[in-house]
Write a protein that holds these residues in place. Structure first.
Motif, PDB file in Angstrom:
ATOM      1  N   GLY A 118      -1.473   9.972  -6.498  1.00 19.62           N
ATOM      2  CA  GLY A 118      -2.000  11.125  -7.208  1.00 19.62           C
ATOM      3  C   GLY A 118      -2.472  10.815  -8.613  1.00 19.62           C
ATOM      4  N   ALA A 119      -2.106   9.634  -9.119  1.00 20.51           N
ATOM      5  CA  ALA A 119      -2.511   9.253 -10.482  1.00 20.51           C
ATOM      6  C   ALA A 119      -3.811   8.460 -10.465  1.00 20.51           C
ATOM      7  N   PHE A 120      -4.002   7.710  -9.412  1.00 20.13           N
ATOM      8  CA  PHE A 120      -5.216   6.899  -9.247  1.00 20.13           C
ATOM      9  C   PHE A 120      -5.326   6.538  -7.778  1.00 20.13           C
ATOM     10  N   PRO A 121      -6.490   6.029  -7.333  1.00 22.52           N
ATOM     11  CA  PRO A 121      -6.617   5.700  -5.914  1.00 22.52           C
ATOM     12  C   PRO A 121      -5.686   4.538  -5.551  1.00 22.52           C
ATOM     13  N   VAL A 122      -5.000   4.680  -4.437  1.00 21.35           N
ATOM     14  CA  VAL A 122      -4.132   3.614  -3.917  1.00 21.35           C
ATOM     15  C   VAL A 122      -4.716   3.219  -2.560  1.00 21.35           C
ATOM     16  N   HIS A 123      -4.688   1.923  -2.261  1.00 18.62           N
ATOM     17  CA  HIS A 123      -5.290   1.446  -1.011  1.00 18.62           C
ATOM     18  C   HIS A 123      -4.274   0.633  -0.227  1.00 18.62           C
ATOM     19  N   LEU A 124      -3.323   1.337   0.384  1.00 19.47           N
ATOM     20  CA  LEU A 124      -2.219   0.641   1.056  1.00 19.47           C
ATOM     21  C   LEU A 124      -2.703  -0.238   2.201  1.00 19.47           C
ATOM     22  N   ASP A 125      -3.521   0.328   3.078  1.00 17.71           N
ATOM     23  CA  ASP A 125      -4.008  -0.463   4.215  1.00 17.71           C
ATOM     24  C   ASP A 125      -4.781  -1.682   3.723  1.00 17.71           C
ATOM     25  N   ALA A 126      -5.694  -1.459   2.793  1.00 18.37           N
ATOM     26  CA  ALA A 126      -6.542  -2.553   2.312  1.00 18.37           C
ATOM     27  C   ALA A 126      -5.727  -3.633   1.604  1.00 18.37           C
ATOM     28  N   ALA A 127      -4.645  -3.221   0.958  1.00 17.16           N
ATOM     29  CA  ALA A 127      -3.803  -4.195   0.254  1.00 17.16           C
ATOM     30  C   ALA A 127      -2.911  -4.963   1.227  1.00 17.16           C
ATOM     31  N   GLY A 128      -2.826  -4.488   2.455  1.00 15.84           N
ATOM     32  CA  GLY A 128      -1.974  -5.170   3.433  1.00 15.84           C
ATOM     33  C   GLY A 128      -0.501  -4.878   3.266  1.00 15.84           C
ATOM     34  N   ALA A 129      -0.177  -3.822   2.540  1.00  9.15           N
ATOM     35  CA  ALA A 129       1.232  -3.461   2.325  1.00  9.15           C
ATOM     36  C   ALA A 129       1.944  -3.263   3.669  1.00  9.15           C
ATOM     37  N   ASP A 130       3.226  -3.596   3.683  1.00  9.63           N
ATOM     38  CA  ASP A 130       4.015  -3.383   4.904  1.00  9.63           C
ATOM     39  C   ASP A 130       4.649  -2.001   4.919  1.00  9.63           C
ATOM     40  N   PHE A 131       5.232  -1.634   3.789  1.00  3.91           N
ATOM     41  CA  PHE A 131       5.892  -0.333   3.663  1.00  3.91           C
ATOM     42  C   PHE A 131       5.616   0.214   2.263  1.00  3.91           C
ATOM     43  N   ALA A 132       5.753   1.506   2.127  1.00  2.00           N
ATOM     44  CA  ALA A 132       5.679   2.116   0.799  1.00  2.00           C
ATOM     45  C   ALA A 132       6.509   3.393   0.810  1.00  2.00           C
ATOM     46  N   ILE A 133       6.875   3.819  -0.402  1.00  2.00           N
ATOM     47  CA  ILE A 133       7.527   5.112  -0.572  1.00  2.00           C
ATOM     48  C   ILE A 133       6.948   5.750  -1.826  1.00  2.00           C
ATOM     49  N   GLY A 134       7.102   7.038  -1.941  1.00  2.00           N
ATOM     50  CA  GLY A 134       6.609   7.695  -3.149  1.00  2.00           C
ATOM     51  C   GLY A 134       7.160   9.092  -3.269  1.00  2.00           C
ATOM     52  N   CYS A 135       6.882   9.665  -4.404  1.00  2.00           N
ATOM     53  CA  CYS A 135       7.516  10.885  -4.883  1.00  2.00           C
ATOM     54  C   CYS A 135       6.552  12.051  -4.780  1.00  2.00           C
ATOM     55  N   GLY A 136       7.064  13.239  -4.447  1.00  2.00           N
ATOM     56  CA  GLY A 136       6.219  14.417  -4.329  1.00  2.00           C
ATOM     57  C   GLY A 136       6.123  15.254  -5.589  1.00  2.00           C
ATOM     58  N   TYR A 137       6.944  14.982  -6.584  1.00  2.00           N
ATOM     59  CA  TYR A 137       7.032  15.920  -7.712  1.00  2.00           C
ATOM     60  C   TYR A 137       6.448  15.417  -9.019  1.00  2.00           C
ATOM     61  N   LYS A 138       5.893  14.214  -9.005  1.00  2.00           N
ATOM     62  CA  LYS A 138       5.276  13.717 -10.241  1.00  2.00           C
ATOM     63  C   LYS A 138       3.782  14.033 -10.194  1.00  2.00           C
ATOM     64  N   TYR A 139       2.962  13.038  -9.929  1.00  2.84           N
ATOM     65  CA  TYR A 139       1.514  13.267  -9.951  1.00  2.84           C
ATOM     66  C   TYR A 139       1.033  14.121  -8.779  1.00  2.84           C
ATOM     67  N   LEU A 140       1.890  14.363  -7.789  1.00  5.37           N
ATOM     68  CA  LEU A 140       1.475  15.228  -6.677  1.00  5.37           C
ATOM     69  C   LEU A 140       1.807  16.697  -6.932  1.00  5.37           C
ATOM     70  N   ASN A 141       2.579  16.981  -7.990  1.00  8.47           N
ATOM     71  CA  ASN A 141       2.802  18.358  -8.465  1.00  8.47           C
ATOM     72  C   ASN A 141       3.493  19.269  -7.451  1.00  8.47           C
TER      73      ASN A 141
END
Lengths: 406, 406
Positions: free
Chosen positions: A199-222
């Motif tokens: 929510g702060a900037f574009p993230v490209h998980l698939d393109a980066a080849g990441a295996d897993f990720a987690i993130g928060c709903g209450y910061k930049y996602l409001n």
């Protein structure tokens, strides 16, 4: 640099501010602790409470779509982090999701016993990893390195590397793609914490080849205080994971009430218990604020706001030491300064209507949320910070008048 | 048996119904799936959203008491389950809480490798236990027995016994105190799932000697869809547990942001991540419906409602087989009948304004929620069930007229 007024005038995203309801007379630079209230969310939540819950009652699971709500929200978040809805699960807290993906990662690298992380990582990431290794025993352990020593620490004992893309204190940003490649070269899996990214900037998980990720709903996602968190599993891993937190909502047939656990197809298996529908509904509503937003423009505005704040504060407050990288590519969407009296300075700022954050021992942290901040807010915050540093009182009415100019 | 009207007239709890907002023309016998909306909750949630979140923003953690909200809610729940606030933690889903208490129990009995449960337990209890043993490996396993074979299965390999006090299908109730004593005699720990107990009748965890418990916020506690769950740890175990799900909210000093996990004193360590404040606030508000309620009167009314329903249905619908014990002491607050066409019957009931629940393969389940149900509702539900069984259509207006009589 254009004047703040001029920059706001030319801002292609300026209309997005109306999607949020900001309190009068406040400059809110803490959207990376808790995002502001989206406009109209209260009314839509009344609908959820009075109509969906109140009238439909248990039928709301079907009629109001509660049973699919987490998948629906997952689709919205997936679009912000560079993947598809089939790789994102929404629910539980960030900490719980860290446990889910860490345990999954360990199961994919059974001959390796180390979780590697950054000693400056957000503490809960480390606490959860520690708890997991303690629970499993058998020589599993959490090892910590710094950004500088990470490469050396990445040997063939490492099953997974758990990193937060943007450091919550300094705002420094890892190069996700390069680091993921490096982690893969060493045979380990890359887990990215996106709490200060999504929510702060574009993230490209698939393109980066990441295996897993987690993130928060209450910061930049409001999504509101304690909003449900999310996790990501790369498509290639999905069918190889049997969740350690195996609950009925992740079962292939939750309402068959069978005795044996059989994981749902794909990402659905990462769900656990019944999701908190009210909080999840608020997150769902909040994410509509991203409708039609060009994330590359959002990123550019965030960088401009950061640049302006750095310029103004360094100019006005030479006793504050910048800790965020000047290089745009190496930072997220926050600016942090260091000062031995950081705590007192932040208290004075807050008392004067500028909400930032203090992080021990000496960091003043300012979140730049480009969906709703204006350049004049940034300029005014720097001016107020200057007066605080000079020990002068600040006239709250002055800023109120200034805010009305626009 | 007194007439339904007479019983309602004499009901010492009859005024409690006004604490809830029930849809017109509906007889809701599914409060054990999702409790109904407490009166005024919508307005109080608007306050939480618009004032607390919207205006106070991140300051709400202190100003609005969000940081202490889960402890505050824990105090209210503790009073309903026979313990103190210092033994209850609120947050996460029931499934996650099962994982927390099971992993804690195993750590207290390190030489034993078996979790024993009832094969008729609610599936998520079994799934979570299965996932935990799979994660730890090392010979840990989940074994299942029935109420009849439980005693034989309880040997010295059993670390913990995980039982749901009231069976979600049959409504049969374990004798918690006797069973706990028996479990302790065998050197194991007793974990009680209170999903169908808390708020339905008085529970006495401390007096029963229970070691751990978990329960649900959205059934008899009326906290709203997916409301946060709770867990209980007996005082004597608190300082011996280092949580496997170790998150920052369970840290001794969450805002010190130290690298090492150090569990908070007492029950606080069982918290994990940031709680979903909107859903938690709704639960907090909902629990006020129990203010001043004498739980022994609630239990008596629940038993009377159950007795009336059994009497009326057996009288009217001889083809339905009662599966809930007739003995008041051996049942919770629901009545279930068996019929091979149970699914179709329940659909017809719902279409005719009586909301119950179907549980595969053949159970018709009716939850008796004494806070807001009247005897006339029970009588009307039995009459409608009779007509459904006879294949006759039911005139919805008739019940509406009937409901207005009172």
């Amino acid at each position: 640099m254009a004047s703040a007024q001029e920059s706001d005038h030319l801002d292609p995203l300026k209309d997005l501010r109306s999607r949020f309801t900001l309190p009068d007379g406040l400059i809110y630079l803490d959207g990376n602790s808790l995002g502001v209230l989206p406009t109209g969310l209260g009314d839509r939540m009344s609908e959820v409470i009075e109509r969906q819950w109140g009238e439909r009652l248990v039928r709301g699971w079907n009629d109001a779509g509660w049973i699919d709500l987490s998948s629906h929200v997952a689709g919205k978040i997936a679009a912000l982090v560079g993947t598809g809805a089939n790789c994102v699960a929404v629910g539980d807290s960030t900490s719980i999701n860290i446990f889910k993906v860490l345990s999954a990662a360990l199961s994919l690298r059974p001959s390796r016993r180390v979780i590697l992380s950054d000693k400056n990582n957000f503490p809960t990431d480390l606490y959860v990893a520690d708890g997991l290794t303690r629970l499993i025993g058998q020589g599993y352990e959490l090892k910590l390195a710094t950004a500088e020593t990470m490469t050396d620490a990445l040997d063939d004992s490492v099953a997974a590397v758990l990193l937060t893309e943007v450091d919550y204190r300094t705002g420094e940003r890892y190069d996700m793609k390069a680091m993921t490649r490096h982690i893969h070269d060493k045979g380990a899996l890359a887990i990215w914490d996106l709490c200060h990214s999504a929510g702060a900037f574009p993230v490209h998980l698939d393109a980066a080849g990441a295996d897993f990720a987690i993130g928060c709903g209450y910061k930049y996602l409001n999504g509101g205080p304690g909003a449900p968190a999310f996790l990501y599993v790369a498509q290639r891993h999905l069918e190889d994971i049997t969740p350690a937190l195996s609950g009925w909502m992740g079962h292939d047939a939750p309402f068959a009430f069978t005795t044996d656990y059989r994981p749902a197809e794909g990402i659905g298996r990462m769900k656990v218990g019944t999701p908190p529908i009210l909080s999840l509904s608020a997150l769902n509503i909040a994410l509509d604020a991203f409708d039609g937003v060009d994330m590359s423009l959002l990123r550019r505005k965030s960088q401009e706001l950061c640049d302006r704040f750095i310029f103004e504060v360094e100019h006005r407050c030479p006793e504050l030491e910048l800790v965020t990288p000047r290089d745009r590519a190496r930072r997220g969407s926050q600016v942090s300064f260091r000062h031995p009296e950081g705590y007192a300075i932040m208290q004075a700022l807050i008392a004067n209507g500028v909400i930032g954050d203090f992080r021990a021992p000496d960091i003043l942290r300012f979140g730049m949320t480009p969906l709703y901040l204006r350049h004049i807010d940034i300029l005014a915050a720097a001016e107020i910070l200057e007066r605080v540093m000079q020990g002068r009182l600040w006239d709250r009415e002055e800023y109120r008048a200034r805010a009305k100019v626009t």
